[in-house]
Scaffold this motif. Structure first.
Motif, PDB file in Angstrom:
ATOM      1  N   VAL A 163       0.855  -1.182   0.000  1.00  0.00           N
ATOM      2  CA  VAL A 163       0.000   0.000   0.000  1.00  0.00           C
ATOM      3  C   VAL A 163       0.888   1.228   0.000  1.00  0.00           C
ATOM      4  CG1 VAL A 163      -2.035  -1.039   1.074  1.00  0.00           C
ATOM      5  CG2 VAL A 163      -0.240  -0.065   2.525  1.00  0.00           C
ATOM      6  N   LEU A 164       0.376   2.311  -0.610  1.00  0.00           N
ATOM      7  CA  LEU A 164       1.085   3.579  -0.702  1.00  0.00           C
ATOM      8  C   LEU A 164       0.319   4.616   0.105  1.00  0.00           C
ATOM      9  CD1 LEU A 164       3.234   5.469  -1.964  1.00  0.00           C
ATOM     10  CD2 LEU A 164       1.695   5.709  -3.938  1.00  0.00           C
ATOM     11  N   THR A 165       1.011   5.274   1.023  1.00  0.00           N
ATOM     12  CA  THR A 165       0.366   6.297   1.834  1.00  0.00           C
ATOM     13  C   THR A 165       0.333   7.631   1.098  1.00  0.00           C
ATOM     14  OG1 THR A 165       2.417   7.026   2.910  1.00  0.00           O
ATOM     15  CG2 THR A 165       1.248   5.160   3.903  1.00  0.00           C
ATOM     16  N   LYS A 166      -0.520   8.522   1.571  1.00  0.00           N
ATOM     17  CA  LYS A 166      -0.665   9.827   0.930  1.00  0.00           C
ATOM     18  C   LYS A 166       0.605  10.657   1.042  1.00  0.00           C
ATOM     19  CE  LYS A 166      -4.635  11.973   1.455  1.00  0.00           C
ATOM     20  NZ  LYS A 166      -5.816  12.549   2.135  1.00  0.00           N
ATOM     21  N   ASP A 167       1.465  10.343   2.029  1.00  0.00           N
ATOM     22  CA  ASP A 167       2.711  11.099   2.160  1.00  0.00           C
ATOM     23  C   ASP A 167       3.903  10.395   1.503  1.00  0.00           C
ATOM     24  OD1 ASP A 167       3.047   9.031   3.937  1.00  0.00           O
ATOM     25  OD2 ASP A 167       3.408  10.271   5.704  1.00  0.00           O
ATOM     26  N   GLY A 168       3.619   9.385   0.655  1.00  0.00           N
ATOM     27  CA  GLY A 168       4.668   8.813  -0.189  1.00  0.00           C
ATOM     28  C   GLY A 168       5.471   7.676   0.389  1.00  0.00           C
ATOM     29  N   GLU A 202      13.681   2.973   3.686  1.00  0.00           N
ATOM     30  CA  GLU A 202      14.484   3.669   2.665  1.00  0.00           C
ATOM     31  C   GLU A 202      13.692   4.103   1.433  1.00  0.00           C
ATOM     32  OE1 GLU A 202      17.440   4.445   3.647  1.00  0.00           O
ATOM     33  OE2 GLU A 202      17.279   3.149   5.409  1.00  0.00           O
ATOM     34  N   LEU A 203      12.378   4.095   1.505  1.00  0.00           N
ATOM     35  CA  LEU A 203      11.572   4.596   0.393  1.00  0.00           C
ATOM     36  C   LEU A 203      10.817   5.841   0.834  1.00  0.00           C
ATOM     37  CD1 LEU A 203       9.991   1.374  -1.189  1.00  0.00           C
ATOM     38  CD2 LEU A 203      11.850   2.760  -2.114  1.00  0.00           C
ATOM     39  N   SER A 204      10.861   6.889   0.008  1.00  0.00           N
ATOM     40  CA  SER A 204      10.121   8.111   0.300  1.00  0.00           C
ATOM     41  C   SER A 204       9.764   8.802  -1.005  1.00  0.00           C
ATOM     42  CB  SER A 204      10.951   9.048   1.186  1.00  0.00           C
ATOM     43  OG  SER A 204      12.151   9.414   0.529  1.00  0.00           O
ATOM     44  N   ASP A 205       8.814   9.704  -0.938  1.00  0.00           N
ATOM     45  CA  ASP A 205       8.365  10.456  -2.111  1.00  0.00           C
ATOM     46  C   ASP A 205       7.917   9.531  -3.240  1.00  0.00           C
ATOM     47  OD1 ASP A 205       9.003  12.928  -0.875  1.00  0.00           O
ATOM     48  OD2 ASP A 205      11.097  12.670  -1.441  1.00  0.00           O
ATOM     49  N   ILE A 206       7.298   8.411  -2.878  1.00  0.00           N
ATOM     50  CA  ILE A 206       6.803   7.457  -3.869  1.00  0.00           C
ATOM     51  C   ILE A 206       5.436   7.924  -4.372  1.00  0.00           C
ATOM     52  CG2 ILE A 206       6.124   5.059  -4.272  1.00  0.00           C
ATOM     53  CD1 ILE A 206       9.154   5.521  -3.840  1.00  0.00           C
ATOM     54  N   VAL A 207       5.228   7.800  -5.683  1.00  0.00           N
ATOM     55  CA  VAL A 207       3.963   8.235  -6.283  1.00  0.00           C
ATOM     56  C   VAL A 207       3.153   7.074  -6.857  1.00  0.00           C
ATOM     57  CG1 VAL A 207       4.819  10.540  -6.795  1.00  0.00           C
ATOM     58  CG2 VAL A 207       5.090   8.731  -8.511  1.00  0.00           C
ATOM     59  N   GLN A 208       3.798   5.891  -7.021  1.00  0.00           N
ATOM     60  CA  GLN A 208       3.065   4.734  -7.544  1.00  0.00           C
ATOM     61  C   GLN A 208       3.774   3.453  -7.136  1.00  0.00           C
ATOM     62  OE1 GLN A 208       3.231   3.761 -11.711  1.00  0.00           O
ATOM     63  NE2 GLN A 208       2.129   1.903 -11.185  1.00  0.00           N
ATOM     64  N   ASP A 220       9.184   6.934  -7.864  1.00  0.00           N
ATOM     65  CA  ASP A 220       9.205   8.131  -7.019  1.00  0.00           C
ATOM     66  C   ASP A 220       8.909   9.382  -7.836  1.00  0.00           C
ATOM     67  OD1 ASP A 220      11.613   9.024  -8.195  1.00  0.00           O
ATOM     68  OD2 ASP A 220      12.872   8.286  -6.558  1.00  0.00           O
ATOM     69  N   ASN A 221       8.836  10.518  -7.151  1.00  0.00           N
ATOM     70  CA  ASN A 221       8.417  11.745  -7.820  1.00  0.00           C
ATOM     71  C   ASN A 221       9.460  12.325  -8.760  1.00  0.00           C
ATOM     72  OD1 ASN A 221      10.241  12.729  -5.936  1.00  0.00           O
ATOM     73  ND2 ASN A 221       8.767  14.013  -4.848  1.00  0.00           N
ATOM     74  N   LYS A 222      10.641  11.724  -8.804  1.00  0.00           N
ATOM     75  CA  LYS A 222      11.670  12.123  -9.755  1.00  0.00           C
ATOM     76  C   LYS A 222      11.690  11.222 -10.988  1.00  0.00           C
ATOM     77  CE  LYS A 222      14.708  14.021  -6.183  1.00  0.00           C
ATOM     78  NZ  LYS A 222      16.049  13.925  -5.519  1.00  0.00           N
ATOM     79  N   GLY A 223      10.776  10.244 -11.029  1.00  0.00           N
ATOM     80  CA  GLY A 223      10.732   9.329 -12.151  1.00  0.00           C
ATOM     81  C   GLY A 223      11.681   8.156 -12.011  1.00  0.00           C
TER      82      GLY A 223
END
Length: 392
Positions: A163-168, A202-208, A220-223
């Protein structure tokens, strides 16, 4: 305008929603629902597991069909029954629950609600539903996972889920025998099983997020693409001769594996099959890698001597949407064409026969219209079509 949902491929358990069961359906056929609550014009998402299908509409209602051996249909009239149902029926959500995103494991089902909670049902023998398996080896009615909220996406493999949280941030549960949970125990070995969702370090700023059979991936948000789990077929974009498994997330450096000029186009979406993976770029090109024994990579095996290396599919441009099954792929292009390729034993590719499809090939629809969406399960496929008005 009238809308119709088309289905093709494996139908052993009635997972195509055609009202009948069959070993295969080689060409697209229209799905007919007797449920007055389902209007095809409202369908916005179609996903499938090993032998069942979930459909979500714009009102947040869910419908299911196919195999129900572990309660994966989540329907009130199917409670206590193991029989498959080849007709679409309404999933038993509570009055206040509405779906915003859905996923299927092999024989389990998942739903993120308007309230950003997670509902789960189906098989739980590996803890893949995030609930203690001894208490609930199967769940036949959608159940909220406690102490879990602010979620935006769920993804499922055969026996694990993310699952992915709203804060990435990313959380994982279920079977971890191949390292697909991305979490280590106190001895630095991969956790074999988790019955509760736990954060992947070690994962952050994940978008998908996305899941394969025994592997996981995140964008992540940097692709940048992060991968972990089973790599026996190069599905993690790394030479399997040097690394069979990755136990914690590792960044996949696509630019090191093919022409760096192509990486000017940012990756905006990732997809996982059982043992292959694909990425869509901002220019709507498609990069693909992993196992290629059925033509999953869009070419003959001899054309990709190093299939683990991410590579663009030649002459496939304008990819608007994509759905990935176990070992086959379906895409919708900007021109409105539906293309498919890969494993085709049950007619999964919709080409009219059961021969594996080694390159993206157009699917012919008897009464063509504007294609709105595509979907896929393990060995079955769907397309939602808006038909033009008939003035005659």
């Amino acid at each position: 305008m009238p809308f119709k949902l088309l289905a093709w491929g494996a139908n052993t358990y009635g997972q195509l929603g055609l009202g009948l069961k069959s070993e295969s359906c080689l060409s697209p056929k229209e799905v007919v629902s007797d449920d007055p609550a389902l209007a095809m014009r409202d369908v916005i998402s179609i996903v499938g597991g090993g032998g069942h299908t979930l459909i979500m509409d714009s009102k947040g209602e869910l419908f299911s069909c196919g195999r129900n051996s572990k309660g994966q249909l989540g329907r009130k009239e199917c409670e206590g029954k193991n029989d498959a149902d080849p007709k679409l029926g309404l999933v038993s959500l509570e009055e206040e629950d509405r779906a915003i995103q859905i996923a299927c494991g092999w024989d389990s089902s998942y739903c993120i609600t308007w309230g950003y909670k997670l509902l789960v049902w189906g098989r739980n023998t590996d803890g893949q539903l995030g609930i203690p398996k001894n208490e609930h080896p199967t769940i036949v009615k959608p159940m909220k996972v406690p102490r879990l909220g602010d979620l935006k996406q769920v993804a499922a493999g055969q026996r694990h889920a993310l699952v992915l949280t709203k804060d990435g941030h990313v959380l994982a549960c279920g079977n971890g025998s191949k390292g697909q949970l991305g979490i280590l125990d106190h001895t630095r070995a991969p956790l074999k099983e988790l019955e509760h969702f736990r954060e992947v370090p070690e994962l952050s700023d994940i978008v998908q997020i996305a899941c394969g059979l025994h592997f996981s991936a995140a964008l992540d948000n940097k692709g940048r693409i992060w991968v972990w789990g089973d790599n026996h077929h190069g599905q993690l974009g790394i030479d399997p001769a040097s690394l069979k498994n990755i136990h914690v997330p590792q960044c996949l450096n696509i630019s090191s594996t093919f022409d760096p000029a192509l990486t000017a186009n940012k990756v905006v979406k990732i997809y996982c099959g059982w043992t292959h993976m694909a990425a869509r770029t901002s220019s709507r090109a498609l990069i693909i890698w992993g196992r290629n024994n059925y033509g999953q990579l869009g070419c003959h095996e001899s054309m990709r001597p190093e299939p683990w290396k991410p590579q663009l599919i030649d002459k496939l441009e304008g990819v608007r949407r994509m759905a990935v099954g176990a070992e086959h792929n379906v895409v919708l292009t900007e021109s409105g064409s539906i293309l498919s390729w890969g494993w085709n034993e049950h007619g999964n590719c919709g080409t009219g026969d059961d021969k594996n499809v080694l390159m993206p090939s157009q699917i012919t629809i008897a009464q063509p219209g504007k294609v709105i969406a595509v979907g896929a399960g393990s060995g079955h496929s769907f397309a939602l079509v808006e038909e033009p008005y008939n003035d005659s």
